[in-house]
Design a protein around this motif. Structure first.
Motif, PDB file in Angstrom:
ATOM      1  N   ILE A  61      -4.410   3.178   6.017  1.00  0.00           N
ATOM      2  CA  ILE A  61      -3.902   2.081   5.189  1.00  0.00           C
ATOM      3  C   ILE A  61      -4.457   0.752   5.668  1.00  0.00           C
ATOM      4  CG2 ILE A  61      -1.800   0.802   4.609  1.00  0.00           C
ATOM      5  CD1 ILE A  61      -0.364   3.525   4.515  1.00  0.00           C
TER       6      ILE A  61
ATOM      7  N   ASN B 136      -6.422  -1.852   3.471  1.00  0.00           N
ATOM      8  CA  ASN B 136      -5.564  -3.001   3.135  1.00  0.00           C
ATOM      9  C   ASN B 136      -5.329  -3.792   4.412  1.00  0.00           C
ATOM     10  OD1 ASN B 136      -4.422  -1.997   0.244  1.00  0.00           O
ATOM     11  ND2 ASN B 136      -4.469  -0.287   1.693  1.00  0.00           N
TER      12      ASN B 136
ATOM     13  N   VAL C 146       5.382   0.544   6.529  1.00  0.00           N
ATOM     14  CA  VAL C 146       4.497  -0.237   5.657  1.00  0.00           C
ATOM     15  C   VAL C 146       5.210  -1.483   5.149  1.00  0.00           C
ATOM     16  CG1 VAL C 146       3.332  -0.239   3.412  1.00  0.00           C
ATOM     17  CG2 VAL C 146       3.020   1.686   4.978  1.00  0.00           C
TER      18      VAL C 146
ATOM     19  N   PHE D 253       1.939   4.788   1.308  1.00  0.00           N
ATOM     20  CA  PHE D 253       1.881   5.717   2.432  1.00  0.00           C
ATOM     21  C   PHE D 253       1.875   7.131   1.886  1.00  0.00           C
ATOM     22  CE2 PHE D 253       3.653   8.480   5.645  1.00  0.00           C
ATOM     23  CZ  PHE D 253       3.065   8.032   6.824  1.00  0.00           C
TER      24      PHE D 253
ATOM     25  N   PRO E 287       0.840  -1.201   0.000  1.00  0.00           N
ATOM     26  CA  PRO E 287       0.000   0.000   0.000  1.00  0.00           C
ATOM     27  C   PRO E 287       0.874   1.249   0.000  1.00  0.00           C
ATOM     28  CG  PRO E 287      -0.638  -1.537   1.758  1.00  0.00           C
ATOM     29  CD  PRO E 287       0.664  -2.012   1.218  1.00  0.00           C
TER      30      PRO E 287
END
Length: 333
Positions: free
Chosen positions: A165, A169, A326, A45, A43
């Motif tokens: 996020i 996700n 992430v 950021f 994903p």
């Protein structure tokens, strides 16, 4: 932030908060086995989003306990986190603590993502701001509270963007975000009135998921927004959770961020992770900006001054920290 440099150098004679240097701390139980997934679509950021979250906090004014800005900011956190995690997965842990001639009304704000997962980790930051600018070069301003854009605001902004996020996700591991209150209240030389939120949570580890699902470890972020920010391997982090430090710093280097995540062990910093390690028994590391030098350390010129405003925030730094977080959270579980 609530790091008091004259007490936090590595030399034993200067320390009042560390165990004797002759005794290595016994790491609390934790699990540090990681997978290394390749080719994972990560994903994105958004540093713009994290920056906006910091600006929103600063707009409330200094987030000092018992102030109107403190209450309003807490309620805003609940709104943002409820939007991402669902209201049922957000918990406000309210408590009181003795201040200097006042009773402090404090709140930790906790949000759970992937709440059914058996494997869980804790992500933490403090959200309060310092009620006095005791490092400000202008003595006339030293008693006024600071905005804390970097010291408190930056780490919280990163975690709020991570919450977005996680909502879009679902992470491969259960994640509990905790925004800790009362970290920066104490006066110089009085560590008992620092880290109030982490002290309370350590004694009352409430999370919105069953406590039969303990955390494997925790990651604390603090002062992660300055343009010149670097992140040495902080001393407590290495002592209590060296495998986790090695994994994250190695990952950051592989992503081209070795200039930020310095593969160099620095002095121990008294911060919320110290309490989580020693009182909660949760192995926790601290990703925090400071510069080791001459056997000690120094912080940015904005630290505990009125220069800790939005000028102390860099989207580039936020992006680096967010990207590393992430990558770690989506490729190591």
């Amino acid at each position: 932030m609530s790091i008091v440099p004259d007490r936090l150098f590595a030399a034993c004679a200067a320390l009042v908060v560390l165990a004797a240097c002759s005794d290595s701390p016994q790491p609390p139980a934790g699990r540090f086995d990681f997978v290394r997934k390749e080719g994972v679509a990560l994903p994105s950021f958004s540093a713009d989003s994290a920056y906006a979250h910091i600006a929103a906090q600063v707009a409330f004014g200094p987030r000092v306990p018992n102030s109107a800005a403190h209450t309003a900011t807490r309620d805003w956190y609940v709104q943002v986190l409820s939007r991402h995690a669902g209201a049922a997965n957000v918990h406000v842990q309210s408590f009181t603590a003795e201040g200097y001639g006042e009773r402090l009304n404090l709140s930790n704000v906790i949000a759970s993502f992937n709440p059914e997962a058996e494997e869980r980790i804790l992500l933490a930051a403090h959200w309060d701001t310092r009620p006095r600018a005791d490092q400000d070069p202008d003595p006339l301003k030293a008693t006024r509270p600071i905005l804390g854009a970097d010291d408190g605001g930056s780490a919280t902004g990163v975690l709020l963007e991570l919450a977005r996020i996680f909502s879009e996700n679902p992470p491969p591991v259960g994640i509990d975000i905790i925004l800790l209150d009362g970290e920066d209240y104490g006066e110089e030389g009085d560590l008992d009135r620092y880290f109030l939120g982490s002290r309370h949570w350590s004694k009352n580890p409430v999370i919105p998921v069953p406590m039969s699902k303990p955390h494997r470890f925790g990651i604390l972020l603090d002062m992660v927004g300055h343009p010149d920010a670097i992140f040495p391997m902080e001393g407590f982090s290495v002592s209590y959770a060296r495998p986790l430090v090695n994994e994250i710093w190695s990952l950051a280097a592989s992503m081209g961020h070795a200039d930020r995540f310095l593969a160099r062990e620095g002095p121990a910093v008294a911060d919320d992770h110290m309490i989580l390690n020693q009182e909660a028994g949760l192995p926790t590391i601290d990703i925090i900006h400071y510069v080791p030098e001459n056997g000690g350390m120094r912080f940015g010129p904005h630290w505990h001054t009125h220069a800790d405003n939005m000028d102390a925030i860099s989207k580039e730094t936020l992006q680096v920290v967010g990207d590393v977080m992430v990558a770690f959270l989506y490729t190591r579980f």
